[in-house]
Design an enzyme around this catalytic site. Structure first.
Site, PDB file in Angstrom:
ATOM      1  CE  LYS A  56      -3.908  -2.292   2.567  1.00 57.44           C
ATOM      2  NZ  LYS A  56      -4.400  -2.620   3.420  1.00 57.44           N
ATOM      3  CD  GLN A 100      -3.673  -3.961   6.349  1.00 62.06           C
ATOM      4  OE1 GLN A 100      -4.093  -3.226   5.908  1.00 62.06           O
ATOM      5  NE2 GLN A 100      -3.488  -5.556   6.011  1.00 62.06           N
ATOM      6  CG  ASP A 123     -10.130   0.034   5.506  1.00 66.93           C
ATOM      7  OD1 ASP A 123      -9.664  -0.517   4.387  1.00 66.93           O
ATOM      8  OD2 ASP A 123      -9.270   0.241   6.159  1.00 66.93           O
TER       9      ASP A 123
HETATM   10  N1  GUN Z   1      -7.390  -6.581   6.434  1.00 63.87           N
HETATM   11  C1  GUN Z   1      -8.232  -7.705   5.599  1.00 63.87           C
HETATM   12  N2  GUN Z   1      -8.675  -6.858   4.153  1.00 63.87           N
HETATM   13  C2  GUN Z   1      -8.179  -5.237   5.087  1.00 63.87           C
HETATM   14  C3  GUN Z   1      -8.565  -4.240   4.294  1.00 63.87           C
HETATM   15  O1  GUN Z   1      -9.243  -4.015   2.979  1.00 63.87           O
HETATM   16  N3  GUN Z   1      -8.456  -2.838   5.635  1.00 63.87           N
HETATM   17  C4  GUN Z   1      -8.156  -3.198   6.042  1.00 63.87           C
HETATM   18  N4  GUN Z   1      -7.766  -2.453   7.233  1.00 63.87           N
HETATM   19  N5  GUN Z   1      -7.223  -4.472   7.123  1.00 63.87           N
HETATM   20  C5  GUN Z   1      -7.867  -5.617   6.044  1.00 63.87           C
END
Ligand code: GUN
Length: 306
Positions: A56, A100, A123
């Site tokens: 990311k 995350q 998110d």
């Molecule tokens: N863990 C797995 N997928 C995601 C996501 O799309 N966002 C976040 N913050 N954590 C994740």
């Protein structure tokens, strides 16, 4: 049709989307003398989470978005993590916040998500954003279902009346995916670990979205002829390389690609399907958050719904 023509190329989709985002991040920089800024919070040393965060941050930097990585120990207290979130909420130079998931067991994910400023919640997990999505008035849409939906719309054009079956009911994928498909007039079935006769449901799917997290669970017995199949699973298999006697990691999806490819009309591969689009959608949401932070109009390049 030759099998390679059936592949929905998520990498190509993501590159096209990122290309369209660059003028928007450049314009933001020109107007405000700083880049749109995303803060990514990683707690603990979960290997997969570490890889996702690194990806990311790398993609952000390549696309005119500043990123701040906050890495905390797996022993950090819930209150200390909350304090980090409060600081990020207050900081006017931070447009988007992503924590995350999953978090260590002693921290309530619900409490953390509820305390992220909804206007920085790239998110789309905050109850306000989640609720707005379900009411047909989205603010930030969760990135994985958003990427899936974008590819589906492009591949199918008209989703009206299609039978869509989702395997998995998580807040991250299954539930928001159901809302998006419903908004496009699909008849939606959400299945899960307690669903009886899963194959029977899946066999009726014109559009099948799998987010179960079981390697290659879905074979030809689940698939309707000419279905469009979206594989959200990213499963890491540890295999032994018999020549070198070393362990290698192989990424596979929920779908057994080789067994279904002759039946489907289109399918996303793993890797190179949903994963790259998830990150591109995160960049989209971050730029959107930056424009909103500065009370600027943001013209959605993905269409009105996004
Ligand atoms: N863990 C797995 N997928 C995601 C996501 O799309 N966002 C976040 N913050 N954590 C994740």
């Amino acid at each position: 049709m030759e099998n390679y023509k059936k592949i929905i190329d998520g990498k190509k989709y993501s590159e096209e989307l990122l290309k369209q985002l660059i003028p928007l991040s450049s314009k933001f920089f020109k107007n405000f003398n700083r880049k749109p800024c995303l803060a990514v919070v990683l707690v603990g040393d979960n290997t997969a989470s570490g890889i996702y965060v690194k990806n990311k941050v790398n993609i952000a930097e390549k696309n005119g978005i500043e990123s701040i990585k906050i890495i905390l120990s797996s022993e950090v207290s819930e209150q200390d993590l909350l304090n980090e979130i409060f600081k990020l909420n207050e900081n006017q130079d931070i447009d988007g916040i992503l924590v995350q998931l999953p978090l260590p067991k002693h921290i309530s994910e619900k409490k953390i998500i509820h305390n992220i400023d909804p206007m920085k919640d790239v998110d789309g997990f905050h109850p306000i954003n989640f609720g707005k999505l379900f009411m047909g008035d989205p603010n930030f849409i969760p990135c994985t279902p958003m990427g899936c939906f974008y590819m589906l719309k492009n591949e199918l054009k008209d989703l009206n009346g299609k039978n869509a079956v989702i395997i998995g009911r998580s807040n991250i994928v299954g539930k928001p995916m159901a809302s998006l498909l419903l908004s496009s007039n699909c008849s939606v079935t959400v299945t899960h670990s307690k669903t009886k006769n899963l194959q029977e449901h899946c066999k009726k799917a014109d559009v099948l979205i799998s987010a179960v997290g079981i390697p290659e669970m879905i074979d030809e017995t689940y698939i309707k002829k000419d279905a469009i199949v979206i594989d959200v699973g990213i499963n890491r298999l540890q295999l032994l390389n018999s020549k070198t006697n070393t362990s290698i990691t192989k990424l596979v999806g929920d779908i057994n690609f080789e067994k279904v490819v002759n039946i489907v009309k289109k399918i996303t591969p793993v890797p190179g399907g949903v994963g790259p689009m998830t990150i591109a959608c995160l960049m989209h949401n971050t730029i959107k958050a930056a424009y909103k932070n500065k009370k600027q109009n943001f013209v959605n390049i993905l269409g009105d719904y996004f």
